[in-house]
Design a protein around this motif. Structure first.
Motif, mmCIF file in Angstrom:
data_model
loop_
_atom_site.group_PDB
_atom_site.id
_atom_site.type_symbol
_atom_site.label_atom_id
_atom_site.label_comp_id
_atom_site.label_asym_id
_atom_site.label_seq_id
_atom_site.Cartn_x
_atom_site.Cartn_y
_atom_site.Cartn_z
ATOM 1 N N ARG A 21 -1.371 -6.700 9.742
ATOM 2 C CA ARG A 21 0.061 -6.943 9.579
ATOM 3 C C ARG A 21 0.705 -5.873 8.698
ATOM 4 O O ARG A 21 1.840 -5.451 8.951
ATOM 5 C CB ARG A 21 0.282 -8.330 8.984
ATOM 6 C CG ARG A 21 -0.109 -9.452 9.942
ATOM 7 C CD ARG A 21 0.243 -10.807 9.383
ATOM 8 N NE ARG A 21 -0.184 -11.884 10.287
ATOM 9 C CZ ARG A 21 0.051 -13.169 10.077
ATOM 10 N NH1 ARG A 21 0.712 -13.547 8.987
ATOM 11 N NH2 ARG A 21 -0.374 -14.075 10.934
ATOM 12 N N VAL A 22 -0.022 -5.442 7.670
ATOM 13 C CA VAL A 22 0.499 -4.359 6.831
ATOM 14 C C VAL A 22 0.685 -3.100 7.658
ATOM 15 O O VAL A 22 1.712 -2.422 7.580
ATOM 16 C CB VAL A 22 -0.445 -4.096 5.641
ATOM 17 C CG1 VAL A 22 -0.091 -2.779 4.946
ATOM 18 C CG2 VAL A 22 -0.386 -5.233 4.639
ATOM 19 N N ALA A 23 -0.329 -2.780 8.479
ATOM 20 C CA ALA A 23 -0.224 -1.603 9.341
ATOM 21 C C ALA A 23 0.932 -1.745 10.327
ATOM 22 O O ALA A 23 1.637 -0.773 10.635
ATOM 23 C CB ALA A 23 -1.538 -1.380 10.089
ATOM 24 N N GLY A 24 1.172 -2.978 10.820
ATOM 25 C CA GLY A 24 2.276 -3.190 11.754
ATOM 26 C C GLY A 24 3.628 -3.012 11.095
ATOM 27 O O GLY A 24 4.555 -2.437 11.686
ATOM 28 N N LEU A 25 3.768 -3.470 9.848
ATOM 29 C CA LEU A 25 5.039 -3.321 9.131
ATOM 30 C C LEU A 25 5.378 -1.861 8.877
ATOM 31 O O LEU A 25 6.549 -1.509 8.715
ATOM 32 C CB LEU A 25 4.982 -4.082 7.802
ATOM 33 C CG LEU A 25 4.977 -5.614 7.904
ATOM 34 C CD1 LEU A 25 4.767 -6.230 6.535
ATOM 35 C CD2 LEU A 25 6.280 -6.109 8.512
ATOM 36 N N PRO A 85 6.209 -0.738 -2.076
ATOM 37 C CA PRO A 85 6.275 -1.780 -3.116
ATOM 38 C C PRO A 85 6.604 -3.159 -2.557
ATOM 39 O O PRO A 85 6.021 -4.164 -2.972
ATOM 40 C CB PRO A 85 7.372 -1.267 -4.052
ATOM 41 C CG PRO A 85 7.371 0.218 -3.865
ATOM 42 C CD PRO A 85 7.076 0.416 -2.411
ATOM 43 N N ALA A 86 7.536 -3.205 -1.614
ATOM 44 C CA ALA A 86 7.901 -4.500 -1.040
ATOM 45 C C ALA A 86 6.744 -5.097 -0.247
ATOM 46 O O ALA A 86 6.452 -6.298 -0.342
ATOM 47 C CB ALA A 86 9.134 -4.339 -0.149
ATOM 48 N N VAL A 87 6.078 -4.271 0.547
ATOM 49 C CA VAL A 87 4.933 -4.749 1.325
ATOM 50 C C VAL A 87 3.809 -5.183 0.395
ATOM 51 O O VAL A 87 3.134 -6.192 0.623
ATOM 52 C CB VAL A 87 4.451 -3.656 2.302
ATOM 53 C CG1 VAL A 87 3.197 -4.102 3.036
ATOM 54 C CG2 VAL A 87 5.550 -3.306 3.292
ATOM 55 N N ASP A 123 -3.479 0.155 -2.395
ATOM 56 C CA ASP A 123 -4.186 -0.452 -1.265
ATOM 57 C C ASP A 123 -3.318 -0.427 -0.008
ATOM 58 O O ASP A 123 -3.810 -0.182 1.098
ATOM 59 C CB ASP A 123 -4.574 -1.892 -1.596
ATOM 60 C CG ASP A 123 -5.690 -1.975 -2.624
ATOM 61 O OD1 ASP A 123 -6.454 -0.994 -2.719
ATOM 62 O OD2 ASP A 123 -5.780 -2.983 -3.334
ATOM 63 N N VAL A 124 -2.025 -0.680 -0.165
ATOM 64 C CA VAL A 124 -1.111 -0.648 0.977
ATOM 65 C C VAL A 124 -1.071 0.740 1.586
ATOM 66 O O VAL A 124 -1.119 0.907 2.809
ATOM 67 C CB VAL A 124 0.307 -1.105 0.547
ATOM 68 C CG1 VAL A 124 1.322 -0.789 1.642
ATOM 69 C CG2 VAL A 124 0.311 -2.588 0.238
ATOM 70 N N VAL A 125 -1.003 1.762 0.740
ATOM 71 C CA VAL A 125 -0.941 3.139 1.234
ATOM 72 C C VAL A 125 -2.234 3.524 1.939
ATOM 73 O O VAL A 125 -2.227 4.249 2.935
ATOM 74 C CB VAL A 125 -0.631 4.108 0.067
ATOM 75 C CG1 VAL A 125 -0.800 5.555 0.513
ATOM 76 C CG2 VAL A 125 0.781 3.877 -0.443
#
Length: 723
Positions: free
Chosen positions: A44-48, A57-59, A69-71
């Motif tokens: 889902r993170v990759a999809g956003l 930051p929002a994700v 981790d998001v990056v």
């Protein structure tokens, strides 16, 4: 205790066992569910990331992850300005730490003392997260290998090395990573069901029997079908001969392309294992000769995987059949179990070496809580400035065009000799001025301690022998060893090498200390090394005295495997920037920053640099210190009897103009040397003798051919002498 109490105790123990089993199943089910949820979150993170206005930051806040981790999941969300990312990419390509905000002035050089003789201590006698086997993708690229090229010095230009920055930026080079330490594990590794397959003949050694299989076209799917049909539950297949990944290699531009294509051969029943949980790097690892293929059933891709690996990771089978290879593994495990109650052979020697080391971390004393991991900046500095083994072909006119002979000496189990002392803790920075202010005794002590020095070197006038210190250059070689009188260069080197340059018995070199890092002397590798040396000695002795030829060969191969465990385990500590490989279906977007290795009908195979990980077992300071000591011993090694020095060996104890080649832990010369061989780690063993005249090799490939001839000639001569 009476019998009634004993019987009641047994009954209670059975009840407790049942409860524990139920709890373990609940934990396993919870972990599986957690892994599934983490995978869903990552997707889902990759999809956003596909939304143009998405911000890391929002994700991160919504997902409960850190921005970092998001990056890592979605590089497109990296908030770092493009210019800064470009600068970082350039820095990583040059393998140097990030530069200081402002250029620091060059420190005032302080000349080190011109010592009169080598210090007598140079050659002294001698709960973390479970380590997953998929780490092999990171470790494999760390394994020390000879340089691909041995062209003359003129073929490469100088390369600038990083220095220690001044001010606040320099503080990170005297620091450790917060919350990251090497701890003794509180778990036991699980053994994998393993078989040994000769892909040329189809012979499969499984347990105590040998079965002949029909491997069809020898694709991964056909090999897996044949093996799993005969040995259900197999988790690891070692290919002992046949190298099926080289089939049809002539159709590809590079051997790596051929291996990638073979690993990704389509199969109706098998797919690439994607991993879960901590298996962050699951998937195939593309290597020219020692690839790792990881496969799962196509119908249940999240189930247990099966690996296809090369026996060459551990030792060169050299014609040994599958039974002998399996017996070698059995003897290896038995030898290690005599020194580790919980020893388990993992997929590769590097994984096994690090796991065994982790079980020697002390439980008492100063380091009982674990060994701290250096800051990322300091690890980057050591990666950029701490070379591995010396590989150098010395060309005419420094040696004759026609060699009177080619004599090869190899240091037996060389690195094992240099594990008795290693750097620990947070280093102390030594400036040029601070070094100059030391007394001569303090300077000698600093150089002979665990240390790493930035120096400016001048080869003395009249020098006629080989180079002593590494100089950085561009190209595949990375390091050369200048020996021309009056030549000057700036480099980094370990204290053992710097001291040898200052104090060798031929002529002291001029060395100016520009700065350095001084560590506390410790023994983090000593216990690990002593146990491995004991296992190696047991197997080596068995290879000489066993009455059965097959057992002798198996014991010899097992002793070579112990060497690989130490050699590649040490390389694993270097924790170089990770090289991650993977596959993406054709038509889908590739991850950012990848290098395409090959493309088939269905998938694209790629690799990319993943930078430094938060690896609790990253200790490049240990690898750099051992490699430095081994390079120094190629030049000057002492034979000791107790505290007394009874002899010397190494290139500096041969006549000028007789050294032809350096090869990590061995050297080749034009004449034999009177160096004693006692069979101990570090001793120089006569390995080959090719009678001259011999035309001087012009490149490494030619040298290796001559080396093979020399080994064959010496073996024939020794066999004739025995008869």
């Amino acid at each position: 205790m009476d019998r009634k109490t004993y019987t009641a105790g047994l009954a209670g123990l059975r009840e407790l066992r049942t409860e524990i089993t139920a709890a373990e199943k609940a934990v396993a089910a919870a972990q599986k569910e957690l892994d599934k949820l983490n995978q869903q979150r990552a997707r889902r993170v990759a999809g956003l990331a596909g939304y143009e206005g998405a911000q890391a930051p929002a994700v991160a806040k919504a997902s409960g992850l850190s921005v970092g981790d998001v990056v890592r999941i979605a590089p497109l969300l990296d908030p770092t300005p493009a210019a800064v990312r470009a600068a970082k990419a350039d820095d990583q390509a040059a393998a140097v730490p990030a530069p200081a905000p402002a250029p620091a002035p060059e420190p005032v050089a302080a000349a080190a003392p011109a010592l009169t003789r080598p210090a007598p201590v140079l050659e002294h006698p001698a709960p973390a997260a479970p380590m997953t086997e998929v780490e092999d993708q990171a470790v494999a690229v760390e394994q020390p290998v000879p340089a691909a090229s041995v062209a003359p010095v003129a073929a490469a230009g100088p390369r600038e090395l990083p220095t220690l920055p001044e001010g606040p930026a320099g503080a990170r080079f005297e620091a450790v990573t917060t919350g990251l330490v090497s701890k003794r594990p509180n778990f036991v590794q699980q053994a994998r069901a393993t078989v040994f397959l000769d892909a040329a003949t189809g012979d499969l050694a499984v347990r105590d029997r040998v079965v002949r299989l029909d491997l069809g076209a020898r694709t991964p799917g056909e090999i897996l079908d044949a093996v799993l049909a005969t040995a259900p539950g197999t988790e690891r297949i070692y290919i002992t001969a046949g190298a099926p990944w080289h089939d049809g290699a002539e159709r590809y531009s590079t051997l790596k392309d051929a291996v990638a294509a073979w690993l990704n051969t389509p199969s109706e029943r098998w797919t690439t294992a994607v991993g879960s949980g901590r298996d962050k790097l699951a998937g195939h690892f593309v290597h020219q000769r020692q690839p790792v293929g990881r496969y799962a059933p196509a119908t249940t891709p999240d189930s247990a995987s099966t690996e296809i690996r090369s026996m060459g990771e551990w030792f060169d089978p050299d014609g040994a059949d599958v039974v002998t290879c399996r017996q070698a593994f059995t003897l290896l495990w038995q030898a290690l179990r005599r020194h580790w109650d919980d020893a388990v052979l993992m997929g590769s020697p590097s994984q096994t070496g690090r796991d065994l080391w982790s079980r020697t971390i002390p439980t008492t004393g100063k380091w009982a809580g674990g060994y701290p991991v250096l800051s990322e900046e300091l690890r980057g500095l050591l990666h950029a400035t701490g070379g591995q083994g010396r590989t150098e072909l010395i060309l005419p006119p420094r040696v004759p065009e026609q060699l009177p002979a080619l004599v090869e000496y190899d240091r037996t189990f060389a690195y094992a000799k240099h594990l008795w002392k290693s750097p620990v803790g947070t280093p102390r920075r030594i400036t040029a001025a601070a070094f100059a202010a030391m007394t001569e005794a303090e300077q000698v002590k600093a150089l002979m301690s665990c240390s790493h020095w930035n120096v400016r070197v001048t080869v003395p006038a009249g020098w006629q022998h080989v180079g002593l210190l590494p100089a950085p250059v561009t190209g595949d070689r990375a390091w050369v060893y200048p020996s021309e009188p009056a030549s000057t260069f700036t480099t980094w080197a370990g204290g053992a090498e710097v001291h040898l340059a200052l104090a060798n018995h031929l002529m002291p070199w001029k060395v100016e200390i520009l700065g350095g890092l001084l560590f506390e002397d410790g023994k983090p590798l000593d216990e690990w090394g002593r146990r491995l040396k004991a296992a190696w000695a047991d197997l080596t002795n068995l290879s000489h005295v066993h009455g059965d030829e097959r057992q002798r060969q198996a014991a010899y191969l097992a002793s070579r495997a112990v060497r690989s465990v130490l050699l590649f385990g040490l390389g694993g500590f270097a924790q170089r920037p990770r090289l991650v490989s993977g596959t993406t279906p054709v038509g889908e977007a590739l991850p950012a920053g990848v290098e395409i290795l090959g493309q088939g009908d269905e998938v694209v195979t790629w690799q990319r640099q993943a930078g430094f990980s938060r690896d609790p077992y990253a200790h490049p300071e240990w690898a750099a210190y051992v490699w430095s000591g081994a390079r120094a011993a190629l030049l000057d090694m002492k034979y000791r009897q107790g505290k007394d020095v009874i002899g010397h060996a190494g290139a500096l104890h041969a006549k000028p103009g007789t050294v032809v080649y350096f090869g990590t832990d061995g050297i080749a010369l034009t004449e034999r040397q009177p160096w004693p061989y006692r069979g101990e780690p570090g001793d120089y063993l006569l390995k080959g003798h090719l009678t001259g005249p011999v035309e001087h090799p012009t490149n490494q490939e030619q040298y290796l051919k001559l080396r093979g001839l020399g080994r064959a000639e010496l073996a024939a001569a020794e066999k004739g002498a025995d008869q």
